[in-house]
Design a protein around this motif. Structure first.
Motif, PDB file in Angstrom:
ATOM      1  N   GLY A 420      26.149  56.644  38.620  1.00 55.22           N
ATOM      2  CA  GLY A 420      24.914  56.445  39.361  1.00 55.22           C
ATOM      3  C   GLY A 420      24.753  55.118  40.068  1.00 55.22           C
ATOM      4  O   GLY A 420      23.650  54.792  40.526  1.00 55.22           O
ATOM      5  N   GLU A 421      25.813  54.346  40.185  1.00 53.67           N
ATOM      6  CA  GLU A 421      25.713  53.089  40.938  1.00 53.67           C
ATOM      7  C   GLU A 421      25.586  53.392  42.425  1.00 53.67           C
ATOM      8  O   GLU A 421      26.054  54.434  42.917  1.00 53.67           O
ATOM      9  CB  GLU A 421      26.952  52.221  40.695  1.00 53.67           C
ATOM     10  N   LYS A 422      24.961  52.479  43.161  1.00 53.90           N
ATOM     11  CA  LYS A 422      24.822  52.651  44.598  1.00 53.90           C
ATOM     12  C   LYS A 422      26.211  52.700  45.262  1.00 53.90           C
ATOM     13  O   LYS A 422      27.126  51.985  44.824  1.00 53.90           O
ATOM     14  CB  LYS A 422      24.012  51.492  45.205  1.00 53.90           C
ATOM     15  N   PRO A 423      26.365  53.512  46.288  1.00 51.06           N
ATOM     16  CA  PRO A 423      27.665  53.570  46.986  1.00 51.06           C
ATOM     17  C   PRO A 423      28.144  52.199  47.478  1.00 51.06           C
ATOM     18  O   PRO A 423      29.343  51.922  47.452  1.00 51.06           O
ATOM     19  CB  PRO A 423      27.390  54.525  48.158  1.00 51.06           C
ATOM     20  N   THR A 424      27.212  51.353  47.931  1.00 46.30           N
ATOM     21  CA  THR A 424      27.609  50.018  48.412  1.00 46.30           C
ATOM     22  C   THR A 424      28.177  49.175  47.281  1.00 46.30           C
ATOM     23  O   THR A 424      29.122  48.399  47.485  1.00 46.30           O
ATOM     24  CB  THR A 424      26.404  49.300  49.033  1.00 46.30           C
ATOM     25  N   VAL A 425      27.611  49.317  46.092  1.00 51.77           N
ATOM     26  CA  VAL A 425      28.110  48.586  44.926  1.00 51.77           C
ATOM     27  C   VAL A 425      29.483  49.119  44.525  1.00 51.77           C
ATOM     28  O   VAL A 425      30.425  48.350  44.275  1.00 51.77           O
ATOM     29  CB  VAL A 425      27.113  48.689  43.754  1.00 51.77           C
ATOM     30  N   ALA A 426      29.604  50.445  44.469  1.00 46.85           N
ATOM     31  CA  ALA A 426      30.879  51.058  44.086  1.00 46.85           C
ATOM     32  C   ALA A 426      31.978  50.698  45.077  1.00 46.85           C
ATOM     33  O   ALA A 426      33.123  50.414  44.689  1.00 46.85           O
ATOM     34  CB  ALA A 426      30.715  52.575  44.002  1.00 46.85           C
ATOM     35  N   GLN A 427      31.642  50.701  46.363  1.00 49.98           N
ATOM     36  CA  GLN A 427      32.626  50.344  47.382  1.00 49.98           C
ATOM     37  C   GLN A 427      33.100  48.908  47.205  1.00 49.98           C
ATOM     38  O   GLN A 427      34.292  48.611  47.339  1.00 49.98           O
ATOM     39  CB  GLN A 427      32.028  50.530  48.778  1.00 49.98           C
ATOM     40  N   ALA A 428      32.176  48.006  46.891  1.00 44.22           N
ATOM     41  CA  ALA A 428      32.544  46.601  46.686  1.00 44.22           C
ATOM     42  C   ALA A 428      33.477  46.444  45.486  1.00 44.22           C
ATOM     43  O   ALA A 428      34.386  45.606  45.502  1.00 44.22           O
ATOM     44  CB  ALA A 428      31.288  45.755  46.502  1.00 44.22           C
ATOM     45  N   VAL A 429      33.267  47.252  44.445  1.00 41.86           N
ATOM     46  CA  VAL A 429      34.148  47.211  43.275  1.00 41.86           C
ATOM     47  C   VAL A 429      35.583  47.522  43.685  1.00 41.86           C
ATOM     48  O   VAL A 429      36.532  46.874  43.236  1.00 41.86           O
ATOM     49  CB  VAL A 429      33.653  48.208  42.202  1.00 41.86           C
ATOM     50  N   ARG A 430      35.747  48.515  44.545  1.00 39.30           N
ATOM     51  CA  ARG A 430      37.097  48.857  45.029  1.00 39.30           C
ATOM     52  C   ARG A 430      37.647  47.789  45.968  1.00 39.30           C
ATOM     53  O   ARG A 430      38.814  47.395  45.870  1.00 39.30           O
ATOM     54  CB  ARG A 430      37.085  50.207  45.735  1.00 39.30           C
ATOM     55  N   GLU A 431      36.808  47.307  46.870  1.00 39.56           N
ATOM     56  CA  GLU A 431      37.299  46.440  47.938  1.00 39.56           C
ATOM     57  C   GLU A 431      37.588  45.014  47.486  1.00 39.56           C
ATOM     58  O   GLU A 431      38.266  44.276  48.210  1.00 39.56           O
ATOM     59  CB  GLU A 431      36.286  46.410  49.084  1.00 39.56           C
ATOM     60  N   HIS A 432      37.113  44.616  46.312  1.00 38.25           N
ATOM     61  CA  HIS A 432      37.300  43.206  45.946  1.00 38.25           C
ATOM     62  C   HIS A 432      38.767  42.858  45.738  1.00 38.25           C
ATOM     63  O   HIS A 432      39.140  41.688  45.782  1.00 38.25           O
ATOM     64  CB  HIS A 432      36.478  42.867  44.699  1.00 38.25           C
ATOM     65  N   TYR A 433      39.629  43.859  45.530  1.00 38.53           N
ATOM     66  CA  TYR A 433      41.061  43.599  45.386  1.00 38.53           C
ATOM     67  C   TYR A 433      41.742  43.376  46.733  1.00 38.53           C
ATOM     68  O   TYR A 433      42.858  42.850  46.785  1.00 38.53           O
ATOM     69  CB  TYR A 433      41.749  44.769  44.688  1.00 38.53           C
ATOM     70  N   LEU A 434      41.104  43.780  47.813  1.00 35.32           N
ATOM     71  CA  LEU A 434      41.747  43.754  49.127  1.00 35.32           C
ATOM     72  C   LEU A 434      41.768  42.351  49.719  1.00 35.32           C
ATOM     73  O   LEU A 434      40.859  41.557  49.480  1.00 35.32           O
ATOM     74  CB  LEU A 434      41.021  44.718  50.069  1.00 35.32           C
ATOM     75  N   PRO A 435      42.797  42.004  50.522  1.00 34.23           N
ATOM     76  CA  PRO A 435      44.010  42.794  50.761  1.00 34.23           C
ATOM     77  C   PRO A 435      44.981  42.655  49.596  1.00 34.23           C
ATOM     78  O   PRO A 435      45.097  41.575  49.012  1.00 34.23           O
ATOM     79  CB  PRO A 435      44.582  42.185  52.042  1.00 34.23           C
ATOM     80  N   ILE A 436      45.703  43.737  49.283  1.00 37.34           N
ATOM     81  CA  ILE A 436      46.621  43.696  48.145  1.00 37.34           C
ATOM     82  C   ILE A 436      48.020  43.242  48.555  1.00 37.34           C
ATOM     83  O   ILE A 436      48.891  43.083  47.720  1.00 37.34           O
ATOM     84  CB  ILE A 436      46.686  45.062  47.435  1.00 37.34           C
ATOM     85  N   SER A 437      48.219  43.045  49.861  1.00 32.26           N
ATOM     86  CA  SER A 437      49.471  42.473  50.371  1.00 32.26           C
ATOM     87  C   SER A 437      49.106  41.549  51.526  1.00 32.26           C
ATOM     88  O   SER A 437      47.972  41.569  52.010  1.00 32.26           O
ATOM     89  CB  SER A 437      50.431  43.563  50.843  1.00 32.26           C
ATOM     90  N   SER A 438      50.054  40.752  51.973  1.00 32.79           N
ATOM     91  CA  SER A 438      49.755  39.739  52.992  1.00 32.79           C
ATOM     92  C   SER A 438      49.060  40.315  54.215  1.00 32.79           C
ATOM     93  O   SER A 438      48.070  39.767  54.698  1.00 32.79           O
ATOM     94  CB  SER A 438      51.049  39.036  53.426  1.00 32.79           C
ATOM     95  N   GLU A 439      49.566  41.425  54.732  1.00 26.84           N
ATOM     96  CA  GLU A 439      48.981  42.028  55.925  1.00 26.84           C
ATOM     97  C   GLU A 439      48.316  43.369  55.611  1.00 26.84           C
ATOM     98  O   GLU A 439      48.188  44.229  56.471  1.00 26.84           O
ATOM     99  CB  GLU A 439      50.068  42.211  56.998  1.00 26.84           C
ATOM    100  N   GLY A 440      47.874  43.521  54.353  1.00 30.97           N
ATOM    101  CA  GLY A 440      47.285  44.778  53.927  1.00 30.97           C
ATOM    102  C   GLY A 440      45.871  44.991  54.441  1.00 30.97           C
ATOM    103  O   GLY A 440      45.272  44.132  55.102  1.00 30.97           O
ATOM    104  N   GLU A 441      45.330  46.157  54.091  1.00 25.79           N
ATOM    105  CA  GLU A 441      43.985  46.554  54.520  1.00 25.79           C
ATOM    106  C   GLU A 441      42.944  45.552  54.030  1.00 25.79           C
ATOM    107  O   GLU A 441      43.014  45.059  52.899  1.00 25.79           O
ATOM    108  CB  GLU A 441      43.694  47.946  53.961  1.00 25.79           C
ATOM    109  N   LEU A 442      41.956  45.248  54.875  1.00 27.31           N
ATOM    110  CA  LEU A 442      40.889  44.310  54.537  1.00 27.31           C
ATOM    111  C   LEU A 442      39.634  45.072  54.097  1.00 27.31           C
ATOM    112  O   LEU A 442      39.456  46.240  54.450  1.00 27.31           O
ATOM    113  CB  LEU A 442      40.547  43.437  55.740  1.00 27.31           C
ATOM    114  N   PRO A 443      38.742  44.426  53.338  1.00 27.63           N
ATOM    115  CA  PRO A 443      37.475  45.077  52.977  1.00 27.63           C
ATOM    116  C   PRO A 443      36.666  45.418  54.225  1.00 27.63           C
ATOM    117  O   PRO A 443      36.583  44.617  55.161  1.00 27.63           O
ATOM    118  CB  PRO A 443      36.752  44.004  52.147  1.00 27.63           C
TER     119      PRO A 443
END
Length: 692
Positions: A420-443
């Protein structure tokens, strides 16, 4: 008569990720060896499989060319005495060249006579030169090595055979009792040994023994077979480049097949299924024409299609076991509460010198709010950021992430939404690892980007605080990659991010409650600033900006990352302007003179009463106008304004003696120049720009 060279190193199976880099390294080393030994050639072709590294070089001459070389010796006054007798120095010199003193001539160089001899070097036969290829093989380097038997020699894997041919002749040498020959080995299970009579039949002889020696041919076979299956079944199959390379280097004779798994597993998040197939089993996932995941997988067998049904059943059994585990973990994780998981993080160590992950989360919560306010987040975004920072590592103690570490953050988002967390909160949980490589995907989200920056910044500040600073190539905690990630996120978002100020504010906030946060941050650390600038330099270099312009913007008084990027872009755009050279030279002259300002006069105002000519008045008016606008306009406008000062500056220097004898007048003029230098250095250290 020109001849072809074939060299093959036969090994035990190498790790897939090592095969292509090693093949490229062998090619580079052989080419360098041939060039250093004056052996020309027409073409080079590399071969590689998990069990072999090979190379074929065409049209190598029978022998090296004869060489005539002029060799310079000692000066004449050292080589001969007054009576013309040869000294020991002269005799030693010619002896070292394999000649006698009869070969000596004199030649003048820069007004001094020197001994010279002409040395004739007869070229060796190519076969004799190529016996030194053993040194090429043993000089190769690998990310991991092993030794075998009772030897100290280390290599990627034990060497079992070496093929070395020059046309039909074997090139004789040996490594660890493995002698060169013409016999290679076929597929481990399907093939036999094969005799290579001459280099041109290498591929065909191996193909007869179920080995496709050319890696590109082998990869193309895989692609064609997969595409045929996709076309027949109207499937979509993502040919992930990394996975395709790995599979290519796992097999010598590829046969593609399709396997199935039960549809009930599709209730598990598809990221889990794809990760299990791709990362753990090296399978390609299968989707329908709409991109929906289907209960099939594509794999590649190292062999032909004989008894392929048994292979398919075996692979399905292994995958089913993995998916059973994943399904169990998923159902068990759904019973966990986020709060309970966060509580467990108090007992999970981030680093023994820094503290727990829970303490890290507390720091990141504070840091993220400071950064969020700095970059202008709304109240709602700040509230979402606060909640995200309170829970963002909770999935580390879930069963699924314990089994599949690659899914950290991804499962955090899934479980957060389920609870039941807000989608914006859940998305931030996933995106905080980004980028996982030098030129990887950004939040993508603003909240996720701030949390990513805060998390990375905390790691960097913490490791620097305990003096665990990367040195050389040693960077076990990936601090360079994390810093580069911050730089890329800030650049992408275009946020104002004055690094020294942010560092100071963060350190003050954390140190104010050191007992809760578990660490003391250094407030002013030049090493950390230099570390960030190193990553800025890396980013700017990738954008093809001149090295001197990069040096100039990084040496400026500006420490806002976005402003530094903007300055580099502006100077890069204007570097080809017709008046760029003159403008930079005028400003450089100003900056160099401004360095002579008396320290006691720093901060003083310019006194117009001390002006002695109209050019001083004109410069004063122009600088006052520029300073009044400087803080309120874009960096591009500031650059234009400074560049437009050039004619006024040039007239000033033509009519004014800056270093006047009268101290008051001299300091007044230097103070005026210092005001220009101060504006210029907010953009770049102009004196570092090369204008020749």
């Amino acid at each position: 008569m020109a001849k072809d060279l074939l060299l093959e190193i036969g090994l035990e199976e190498m790790p897939a990720h090592v095969v292509w880099p090693s093949s490229k390294q062998l090619e580079e080393r052989v080419v360098k060896f041939l060039e250093e030994n004056s052996l020309t050639f027409d073409s080079v072709e590399s071969f590689s499989t998990p069990r072999r590294l090979g190379i074929r070089v065409t049209n190598i001459p029978d022998r090296q060319e004869d060489v005539q070389e002029e060799v310079k010796g000692p000066a004449k006054k050292i080589a001969q005495d007054a009576e013309g007798n040869w000294s020991k120095a002269a005799e030693g010199f010619v002896r070292g060249q394999g000649l006698t003193t009869d070969a000596i001539t004199f030649r003048e160089l820069n007004g001094v006579e020197y001994v010279y001899v002409t040395k004739y070097i007869h070229g060796k036969e190519s076969k004799e030169v190529l016996t030194q290829l053993d040194k090429v093989i043993t000089s190769m380097t690998f990310p991991v090595t092993m030794h075998w038997g009772d030897t100290t020699f280390e290599y990627i894997r034990p060497i079992h055979w070496i093929v070395a041919l020059l046309d039909e002749e074997v090139i004789p040498f040996e490594i660890l009792n493995v002698k060169t020959g013409r016999e290679t080995r076929g597929h481990r299970f399907l093939g036999d040994n094969a005799v290579i009579n001459e280099p041109k039949e290498y591929e065909e002889k191996l193909k007869e023994q179920f080995v496709i020696a050319n890696a590109q041919t082998r990869q193309q076979m895989i692609v064609e077979q997969i595409n045929q299956l996709a076309e027949e079944n109207k499937w979509q199959i993502d040919l992930d480049a990394d996975l395709l390379e790995e599979v290519t280097n796992l097999v010598e004779y590829p046969t593609v097949f399709v396997g199935d798994y039960e549809e009930r597993f599709l209730s598990v998040p598809e990221e889990v299924l794809v990760t299990s197939m791709k990362e753990h089993q090296r399978y390609f996932d299968v989707r329908n024409e709409k991109g929906v995941l289907l209960p099939h997988f594509i794999s590649v067998r190292n062999g032909n299609n004989v008894k392929l049904d048994n292979v398919i059943k075996g692979n399905q059994k292994v995958l089913t076991a993995r998916l059973e585990d994943a399904d169990f973990f998923y159902e068990e994780d759904k019973k966990l509460s986020i709060d309970a998981c966060v509580e467990k993080l108090k007992n999970v160590t981030f680093h023994e010198k820094i503290g727990s992950i829970y303490e890290k989360m507390q720091r990141v919560g504070k840091i993220s709010q400071l950064i969020g306010q700095q970059v202008g987040l709304t109240d709602e975004e700040l509230a979402d950021l606060q909640r995200a920072s309170e829970i963002y590592k909770f999935d580390l103690v879930t069963n699924m992430v314990g089994e599949f570490p690659e899914l950290q953050g991804i499962m955090g988002e899934k479980y957060a939404l389920l609870q039941g967390e807000k989608p914006t909160v859940a998305q931030a949980v996933r995106e905080h690892y980004l980028p996982i490589s030098s030129e990887g995907e950004l939040p993508e989200s603003t909240v996720g980007a701030v949390l990513a920056v805060a998390d990375k910044l905390d790691s960097i500040l913490a490791f620097f605080a305990v003096e665990m600073i990367p040195s050389g190539s040693n960077d076990p905690y990936a601090l360079r990659r994390q810093t580069y990630g911050i730089v890329r996120i800030i650049e992408n978002k275009g946020w104002s991010f004055p690094f020294r100020k942010v560092q100071r504010v963060v350190a003050e906030a954390i140190n104010a409650d050191e007992a809760s946060f578990g660490i003391h941050f250094n407030q002013d650390q030049q090493a950390l600033v230099d570390f960030f600038k190193g990553r800025l330099r890396q980013r700017l270099q990738l954008q093809n900006i001149r090295h001197d312009l990069i040096d100039a913007v990084l040496a400026s008084k500006q420490d806002d990352l976005t402003q530094i990027f903007e300055a580099a872009r502006i100077f890069g755009q204007h570097a080809k302007d017709g008046d760029f050279k003159e403008s930079m030279e005028a400003l450089t002259r100003v900056i160099n003179l401004a360095k002579k300002v008396n320290p006691e006069a720093v901060g003083q105002k310019v006194d117009p009463k001390l002006f002695e000519n109209d050019s001083e008045k004109e410069l004063f008016a122009a600088v006052k106008s520029a300073r009044d606008q400087f803080g309120d306009q874009s960096m591009a406008d500031n650059y234009e304004m400074l560049a437009n000062l050039r004619p006024v500056i040039e007239r000033y220097f033509n009519e004014t003696m800056v270093m006047a004898e009268d101290e008051k007048i001299r300091n007044n003029r230097l103070t005026q120049l210092a005001q220009i230098a101060d504006m210029a250095e907010a953009l770049a250290s102009i004196d570092k720009i090369i204008t020749k």
